[in-house]
Write a protein that holds these residues in place. Structure first.
Motif, PDB file in Angstrom:
ATOM      1  N   ASN A 171      17.882  41.745  76.517  1.00  0.00           N
ATOM      2  CA  ASN A 171      17.433  40.592  75.736  1.00  0.00           C
ATOM      3  C   ASN A 171      15.937  40.361  75.902  1.00  0.00           C
ATOM      4  O   ASN A 171      15.253  39.951  74.957  1.00  0.00           O
ATOM      5  N   LYS A 174      14.269  42.952  73.652  1.00  0.00           N
ATOM      6  CA  LYS A 174      14.471  42.626  72.238  1.00  0.00           C
ATOM      7  C   LYS A 174      13.592  41.453  71.807  1.00  0.00           C
ATOM      8  O   LYS A 174      12.963  41.499  70.742  1.00  0.00           O
ATOM      9  N   LYS A 175      13.550  40.414  72.630  1.00  0.00           N
ATOM     10  CA  LYS A 175      12.810  39.212  72.250  1.00  0.00           C
ATOM     11  C   LYS A 175      11.303  39.443  72.247  1.00  0.00           C
ATOM     12  O   LYS A 175      10.593  38.989  71.343  1.00  0.00           O
ATOM     13  N   THR A 179      12.733  43.395  68.132  1.00  0.00           N
ATOM     14  CA  THR A 179      13.452  44.555  67.612  1.00  0.00           C
ATOM     15  C   THR A 179      14.958  44.348  67.716  1.00  0.00           C
ATOM     16  O   THR A 179      15.431  43.520  68.489  1.00  0.00           O
ATOM     17  N   ARG A 180      15.687  45.118  66.921  1.00  0.00           N
ATOM     18  CA  ARG A 180      17.145  45.183  67.046  1.00  0.00           C
ATOM     19  C   ARG A 180      17.456  46.395  67.913  1.00  0.00           C
ATOM     20  O   ARG A 180      16.949  47.487  67.656  1.00  0.00           O
ATOM     21  N   ILE A 181      18.284  46.210  68.929  1.00  0.00           N
ATOM     22  CA  ILE A 181      18.623  47.300  69.840  1.00  0.00           C
ATOM     23  C   ILE A 181      20.133  47.319  70.049  1.00  0.00           C
ATOM     24  O   ILE A 181      20.739  46.293  70.336  1.00  0.00           O
ATOM     25  N   VAL A 191      17.091  51.784  68.199  1.00  0.00           N
ATOM     26  CA  VAL A 191      16.041  50.765  68.182  1.00  0.00           C
ATOM     27  C   VAL A 191      15.457  50.667  66.783  1.00  0.00           C
ATOM     28  O   VAL A 191      15.065  51.674  66.185  1.00  0.00           O
ATOM     29  N   GLY A 193      12.700  48.178  64.442  1.00  0.00           N
ATOM     30  CA  GLY A 193      11.779  47.063  64.370  1.00  0.00           C
ATOM     31  C   GLY A 193      11.029  47.049  63.045  1.00  0.00           C
ATOM     32  O   GLY A 193      10.826  48.087  62.421  1.00  0.00           O
ATOM     33  N   GLU A 199       8.337  48.758  67.671  1.00  0.00           N
ATOM     34  CA  GLU A 199       9.483  49.650  67.842  1.00  0.00           C
ATOM     35  C   GLU A 199       9.174  50.700  68.914  1.00  0.00           C
ATOM     36  O   GLU A 199       9.991  50.962  69.799  1.00  0.00           O
ATOM     37  N   ALA A 202       9.174  49.075  72.380  1.00  0.00           N
ATOM     38  CA  ALA A 202      10.526  48.845  72.890  1.00  0.00           C
ATOM     39  C   ALA A 202      11.103  50.131  73.475  1.00  0.00           C
ATOM     40  O   ALA A 202      11.736  50.119  74.535  1.00  0.00           O
TER      41      ALA A 202
END
Length: 256
Positions: A171, A174-175, A179-181, A191, A193, A199, A202
């Motif tokens: 978390n 991601k925060k 990005t979405r992971i 990953v 972004g 991206e 991350a």
């Protein structure tokens, strides 16, 4: 007598006594009488009455119930062949991928999943002849392929450290990177972004966790690493602001 002799996430070597009593022995273990021992160097994992050891090195060894990321490598008449990083190819059957009934004579399965697509699936079955069956039913994203993003791999045994206690580590990444992971238990991480630099950042953080997973104070170091890089990106005009986040450090390296 029912007893577990080791702690979850404890590092063990071949021959270590793990438990005795009516426990189920999973991958990386063997049973002798009513006692269960480790067969590999790895980390202990306890799921209810199931005890297994995740090897520190080597390929991912499937376990029924695991959520994994996979890549479609072949489209066949009634199923897809999927690479999940295991020693053996996995299979996703049509009936385990779609809710509606499919006429295989009239349907091009490539319109559902095509070669190269990345999917998020659950291991439905794994037997003694190394047949691995997957299902995407009930999974997030309506069971469809993951679009865009990048795929990175880490050591499967280090997945709990990447997730962190209560999701603290993943978390945080991601925060801060926006990005979405998605993390598969097979060590594959997707990953995505909106910003290519974030991206990439991350992914660098994820690989840093993989390299330094057994060191203390890792969450704080990852936060410091990300914050410094984000400040540099702000100075370069890539981002407008550096996100502020308060996270409890995970000094002992514990993970759920």
């Amino acid at each position: 007598m029912k007893r577990i002799f080791v702690k979850p996430r404890e590092l063990v070597v071949p021959g270590t006594l793990l438990a005795q009593g009516p426990y189920k022995n999973g991958r990386g273990t063997f049973r002798e009488g009513n006692r269960i021992y480790s067969t590999v160097v790895g980390l202990v994992e306890v799921r209810g009455d199931l005890i297994r050891v995740i090897p520190l090195e080597g390929p991912y060894m499937p376990e029924v119930g695991d959520n994994v990321l996979g890549k479609i490598v072949d489209v066949r008449f009634s199923n897809w062949a999927v690479d999940i990083g295991a020693p053996y190819e996995a299979s996703l059957r049509v009936q385990d991928a779609v809710e509606e009934r499919i006429d295989l004579m009239k349907t091009d399965l490539r319109k559902i999943f095509d070669i190269g697509d990345i999917i998020y699936a659950k291991i439905k079955g794994y037997n003694e002849i190394n047949q691995i069956d997957l299902t995407t039913k009930g999974m997030p994203f309506k069971g469809g392929p993951l679009r865009g993003g990048q795929l990175v791999t880490i050591t499967p045994s280090k997945v709990p450290r990447l997730i962190g206690k209560g999701g603290s580590m993943i978390n945080l990444i991601k925060k801060l990177t926006n990005t979405r992971i998605i993390v598969g238990q097979n060590g594959w991480v997707w990953v995505s972004g909106k910003n290519d630099e974030l991206e990439k950042l991350a992914i660098e953080a994820i690989l840093k966790v993989d390299r330094e997973s057994h060191t203390q104070g890792l969450t704080d170091r990852i936060k410091e690493f990300l914050t410094e890089r984000l400040r540099a990106l702000k100075e370069e005009g890539v981002i407008d602001e550096v996100p502020q986040i308060e996270e409890k450090s995970d000094e002992k390296g514990e993970a759920e």
